[in-house]
Write a protein that holds these residues in place. Structure first.
Motif: not given
Ligand code: MLT
Length: 404
Positions: A42, A132, A384
């Motif tokens: 992300g 996460y 995802r």
């Molecule tokens: C993700 O892809 O879950 C995010 O990049 C995680 C993050 O912000 O560390």
């Protein structure tokens, strides 16, 4: 003889996004002619907006002059930024959060990994599944995980709260009461949200049982649906049970600039001790603050012009999210998320495992996503995609997936 922290040996493989990067790099080396589209991690792709770059340029110049040079930042962060956060992210939403309850940091990832330090190693933790990975791994490193079980694909001492299609990817209150509860809404990875009434139930549960909620609000800027809370402090009683984490990465594109903040209300006490006091002690001992120039850039996010630009960034990515959602739904995929969040969560087709689908997409569409199982056992069979790509790449990726 030095002994290592052998809790680290209980961690599973490497960090999820490092594993993916390694796999993709190998594929790229072996297939140099293929053009890869990355919708995995992300990470944002739009440049910083003019208000932000203006603030950065201006403050770099200030740092180059003796009369405006600044050294160490104040422990909690500069007042100008804490005031802006308190006014815009809290008071404007009817939440009672004072500037001195806000701790400025270099991002929500560090804070979400470090915050567990102020709690005893004996505390039990509960996480959503999928989740996460930082919440779990940082607690395993600290010794709160117990043993990893290959069959359940989880740690013996962690309470997993399944988030599955049957509960709209929203966790149920656990029967066995955890000491610390990690919640993230809008959710990473599923893109799910919960209503204020639902979140209120968690706040009441935590207050009744003496638990503490660590609420990760990194994606709040993506909320579009009325009634979905932007902050846990919109709920009654949250000041006595919740810590909130925020990021400037996902709204303002600070993934490479680094800025975030954590809120600990002064009313939050456990065992007669203020958690604010403990985190302040930790912060001042182990951390010297986000750079002045970055904190000024953060302040610019809250200017009139800055807000308009940030809305433009969020709209840009949400346009991608709609394109992915509609495109994949039209192609027969079961998809969710992507309405109040920049993540789209899709069911893998034809009973493929998450990693099988990852390989399938990489090899046949040259598109990179994130396997749901990397976020936990209940993510198996899911995948995802992020809306943080460019419009062009997002469109091409969806068209390639549809053509498979
Ligand atoms: C993700 O892809 O879950 C995010 O990049 C995680 C993050 O912000 O560390």
């Amino acid at each position: 003889m030095v002994r290592i922290n052998d809790n680290y040996l209980k961690l599973r493989g490497s960090y999820l996004f490092s594993t993916i990067a390694k796999k993709v790099n190998t594929f790229v080396k072996e297939n140099p002619d293929k053009e890869i589209i990355r919708l995995g991690i992300g990470d944002v792709t739009r440049p910083l907006t003019p208000s932000i770059t203006d603030a950065l340029h201006k403050t770099v110049d200030e740092m180059g002059k003796a009369e405006t040079f600044r050294g160490y930042a104040p422990d909690l962060g500069y007042e100008f930024l804490r005031n802006a956060v308190s006014e815009n992210d809290y008071k404007a939403r009817g939440c009672d959060i004072a500037p001195d309850e806000i701790f400025i940091s270099d991002g929500a990832k560090c804070d979400s990994g470090n915050i567990q330090e102020i709690f005893s190693v004996d505390n039990s933790i509960a996480v959503c599944d999928p989740v996460y990975p930082v919440y779990v791994d940082s607690n395993v490193m600290a010794g709160r995980g117990g043993e990893y079980n290959e069959i359940t694909e989880g740690y013996s001492d962690i309470i997993y709260m399944p988030c599955v299609i049957e509960n709209n990817f929203a966790p149920q209150l656990p029967a066995k009461v955890p000491d610390i509860i990690y919640l993230c809404f809008p959710n990473n990875p599923t893109g799910a949200v919960i209503s204020k009434d639902e979140l209120q139930k968690w706040v009441d549960y935590a207050n009744e049982n003496g638990s503490v909620i660590i609420f990760d609000a990194a994606y709040e800027a993506y909320i579009r649906t009325e009634g979905v809370p932007h902050s846990i402090y919109e709920c009654k009683g949250a000041r006595t049970c919740a810590i909130e984490l925020h990021s400037f990465s996902k709204n303002a594109g600070f993934t490479g600039v680094r800025l975030g903040y954590t809120v600990i209300p002064k009313d939050l006490e456990r065992g007669g001790v203020s958690l604010h006091r403990l985190w302040a002690r930790r912060h001042s001992t182990k951390y010297n603050g986000a750079p002045y120039i970055v904190q000024r850039a953060g302040e610019a996010v809250y200017s009139k012009k800055g807000k308009k630009e940030i809305k433009g960034l969020v709209d840009y990515y949400m346009n991608n999210a709609s394109y992915i959602l509609d495109g994949l739904r039209g192609a027969g995929y079961t998809v969710s998320g992507g309405v109040d969040a920049p993540y789209i969560w899709l069911k893998t087709p034809e009973g493929m495992s998450s990693w099988e689908f990852f390989d399938h997409l990489l090899i046949n569409a040259n598109v990179v996503g994130t396997p749901g199982s990397g976020f936990g056992a209940h993510g198996e069979g899911y995948f995802r995609l992020t809306a943080f790509g460019s419009h062009e790449n997002t469109k091409r990726a969806v068209d390639r997936i549809k053509a498979l």
